[in-house]
Scaffold this motif. Sequence first.
Motif, short mmCIF file in Angstrom:
data_model
loop_
_atom_site.label_atom_id
_atom_site.label_comp_id
_atom_site.label_asym_id
_atom_site.label_seq_id
_atom_site.Cartn_x
_atom_site.Cartn_y
_atom_site.Cartn_z
N HIS A 1 -0.98 10.36 15.26
CA HIS A 1 -1.23 9.24 16.10
C HIS A 1 -2.10 9.76 16.46
O HIS A 1 -2.44 10.64 17.01
CB HIS A 1 -0.40 8.22 16.19
N ARG B 1 0.23 5.43 12.13
CA ARG B 1 1.67 4.00 12.73
C ARG B 1 1.73 3.31 12.15
O ARG B 1 2.57 2.29 12.67
CB ARG B 1 1.79 5.28 13.62
N SER B 2 0.60 2.13 11.75
CA SER B 2 0.61 0.71 11.38
C SER B 2 2.07 0.15 11.25
O SER B 2 2.71 1.41 9.84
CB SER B 2 -0.55 0.44 11.29
N GLY C 1 -6.32 2.32 -2.72
CA GLY C 1 -7.33 0.62 -3.43
C GLY C 1 -6.31 0.23 -4.81
O GLY C 1 -5.72 -1.14 -4.17
N ARG D 1 -10.78 6.03 10.53
CA ARG D 1 -11.85 6.62 10.84
C ARG D 1 -12.39 7.38 10.33
O ARG D 1 -11.89 8.50 8.53
CB ARG D 1 -11.48 7.83 11.84
N THR E 1 -2.76 -0.87 -4.16
CA THR E 1 -1.98 -2.24 -3.65
C THR E 1 -1.81 -3.43 -4.31
O THR E 1 -1.04 -4.31 -3.98
CB THR E 1 -2.88 -2.55 -2.44
N ASP F 1 -10.58 8.60 4.82
CA ASP F 1 -10.47 8.79 6.10
C ASP F 1 -10.69 10.39 6.04
O ASP F 1 -10.13 11.08 7.06
CB ASP F 1 -9.01 8.29 6.53
N ARG G 1 -2.01 9.56 19.94
CA ARG G 1 -1.81 10.45 20.95
C ARG G 1 -1.22 12.01 20.71
O ARG G 1 -0.45 12.80 21.73
CB ARG G 1 -0.62 9.48 21.73
N MET H 1 -12.16 11.81 8.79
CA MET H 1 -11.91 12.32 9.93
C MET H 1 -10.88 13.66 9.58
O MET H 1 -11.33 14.52 10.83
CB MET H 1 -10.99 11.16 10.86
N ILE I 1 -10.39 3.02 4.16
CA ILE I 1 -11.47 1.93 3.25
C ILE I 1 -12.13 1.88 4.15
O ILE I 1 -11.79 1.49 5.64
CB ILE I 1 -11.03 0.69 2.49
N ASN I 2 -12.93 3.22 4.75
CA ASN I 2 -14.45 2.92 5.82
C ASN I 2 -15.83 2.68 4.97
O ASN I 2 -16.03 2.99 3.70
CB ASN I 2 -14.70 3.62 6.93
N ILE J 1 2.12 -2.02 8.53
CA ILE J 1 0.93 -2.31 6.71
C ILE J 1 1.27 -1.04 6.41
O ILE J 1 1.18 -1.35 5.48
CB ILE J 1 0.45 -2.69 7.20
N THR K 1 0.73 -1.64 -0.08
CA THR K 1 0.58 0.00 -0.24
C THR K 1 0.76 1.78 0.27
O THR K 1 1.07 2.23 -0.94
CB THR K 1 -1.34 -0.14 1.38
N ALA L 1 -3.88 7.13 7.13
CA ALA L 1 -3.89 6.38 7.36
C ALA L 1 -4.21 5.78 8.66
O ALA L 1 -3.60 4.95 9.62
CB ALA L 1 -2.81 4.78 6.54
P1 NDP Z 1 -4.36 0.63 11.78
O1 NDP Z 1 -5.81 0.64 13.15
O2 NDP Z 1 -3.95 -1.02 12.00
O3 NDP Z 1 -3.73 2.01 11.87
C1 NDP Z 1 -5.04 2.85 12.80
C2 NDP Z 1 -3.62 4.24 12.84
O4 NDP Z 1 -4.82 5.34 12.93
C3 NDP Z 1 -2.56 4.08 14.33
O5 NDP Z 1 -1.68 4.42 14.07
C4 NDP Z 1 -3.76 4.53 14.92
O6 NDP Z 1 -2.91 5.60 16.21
C5 NDP Z 1 -4.22 5.75 14.48
N1 NDP Z 1 -5.78 6.63 14.89
C6 NDP Z 1 -6.55 5.51 14.94
N2 NDP Z 1 -7.46 6.52 15.52
C7 NDP Z 1 -7.06 7.86 15.21
C8 NDP Z 1 -7.26 9.11 15.81
N3 NDP Z 1 -8.38 9.54 16.73
N4 NDP Z 1 -6.77 9.79 15.70
C9 NDP Z 1 -5.36 9.65 15.46
N5 NDP Z 1 -4.85 8.98 15.01
C10 NDP Z 1 -5.81 7.57 15.09
O7 NDP Z 1 -5.04 0.70 9.79
P2 NDP Z 1 -3.90 0.54 9.06
O8 NDP Z 1 -2.75 1.06 8.82
O9 NDP Z 1 -4.13 -1.10 9.37
O10 NDP Z 1 -5.18 0.92 7.93
C11 NDP Z 1 -5.64 2.26 7.77
C12 NDP Z 1 -7.01 2.47 6.99
O11 NDP Z 1 -6.24 2.47 6.03
C13 NDP Z 1 -7.91 1.52 7.91
O12 NDP Z 1 -9.15 2.12 7.20
C14 NDP Z 1 -7.45 0.78 6.16
O13 NDP Z 1 -8.90 -0.05 5.66
C15 NDP Z 1 -7.17 1.26 5.12
N6 NDP Z 1 -6.54 0.02 4.21
C16 NDP Z 1 -6.19 0.58 3.09
C17 NDP Z 1 -5.32 -0.23 2.24
C18 NDP Z 1 -5.67 -0.10 0.75
O14 NDP Z 1 -5.64 -0.83 0.02
N7 NDP Z 1 -5.95 1.15 0.36
C19 NDP Z 1 -4.39 -1.52 2.22
C20 NDP Z 1 -4.42 -1.16 3.80
C21 NDP Z 1 -5.27 -0.37 5.22
P3 NDP Z 1 -2.20 4.67 17.52
O15 NDP Z 1 -1.01 3.47 17.03
O16 NDP Z 1 -1.93 5.06 17.66
O17 NDP Z 1 -3.13 3.73 17.53
#
Ligand code: NDP
Length: 280
Positions: free
Chosen positions: A186, A163-164, A260, A208, A263, A239, A188, A211, A228-229, A166, A138, A205
């Motif tokens: 992220h 910061r995932s 999308g 939400r 990827t 997002d 925090r 957002m 992707i929500n 992935i 991605t 990414a």
């Molecule tokens: P994760 O849930 O693993 O990570 C989400 C990240 O967002 C975390 O680092 C988290 O912070 C942060 N986060 C969550 N809520 C908040 C908030 N309210 N304020 C600030 N930061 C926040 O998700 P992924 O990285 O796997 O995926 C993210 C999005 O990307 C999803 O919608 C997923 O469906 C989409 N996606 C799309 C792909 C594509 O092919 N287009 C492929 C992979 C994912 P913290 O670490 O502090 O908890």
Amino acid sequence: MTARLIDGKAVAAELRRAIAARVAGLGFRPGLRVVRVGEDPASGVYVRNKDKAAQEAGFDSATIHLPAETTEAALLAVVAGLNEDPSVDGILVQLPLPPQIRAEAVISAVAPEKDADGFHPLNAGRLASGQPGLVPCTPKGVMHLLRAADCVLPGARAVVLGRSNIVGRPMAQLLLAADCTVTIVHSRTRDLPAECRRAEILVAAVGRPAMVQGDWVAEGATVIDVGINRLPSGRLVGDVAFGPASERAAAITPVPGGVGPMTIACLLENTLEAAIARRG
Ligand code: NDP
């Protein structure tokens, strides 16, 4: 300002055509095996799409579908078999996995040179230390989109929201490798809107819906929406609040039809790179 649309479908189609042309000239068919465990419906759609795209590009592609009650040991044995199989160049274990299986154990069991997803810790370490390796699909796709949009990367202020392992972290590493000045934000982070407003390149990414509000986007920024929500209505949204953000951005990706499609194209690119590296 009304933003220019970055058309991920078109960029992905061009990349897939280029990959198919390279595969046709290889003299062998790169082998991709996708392993799916259980019946997660979204995974079913992804896996079918990956298989179809791989076959269209001339790969020897197949899906291994295991029952939901598969044990971790049984899955590790399947992965070990694929690691040993000389006709297999790329292995992808579709996430999420059922709760009895530790995703990290499986990710670490894939041979790093066949790690089509680029999630193995060795490949993550290579990316972090600036060495060549297989890169998560991605964020790799996002880099293709930025280049296709003629985005000037060296020196640009890039903000990655999330910061995932992935998406967010490898995204930040790739932008850094392209000489951007990178900030990762992220859950925090103290003042998210202010941090995002500093971005010339904003990659969201978080997972939400909508957002990132319009006033989080700097005038003239390039906005890449990875999210992707699925809303209760069934509609897919990113997002980023697309309408208001497009009023301020210079360029923006839609959802669907943005990141999308990239990827899957980058999964093929990784498998091709792995095949060439393994077979010379
Ligand atoms: P994760 O849930 O693993 O990570 C989400 C990240 O967002 C975390 O680092 C988290 O912070 C942060 N986060 C969550 N809520 C908040 C908030 N309210 N304020 C600030 N930061 C926040 O998700 P992924 O990285 O796997 O995926 C993210 C999005 O990307 C999803 O919608 C997923 O469906 C989409 N996606 C799309 C792909 C594509 O092919 N287009 C492929 C992979 C994912 P913290 O670490 O502090 O908890």
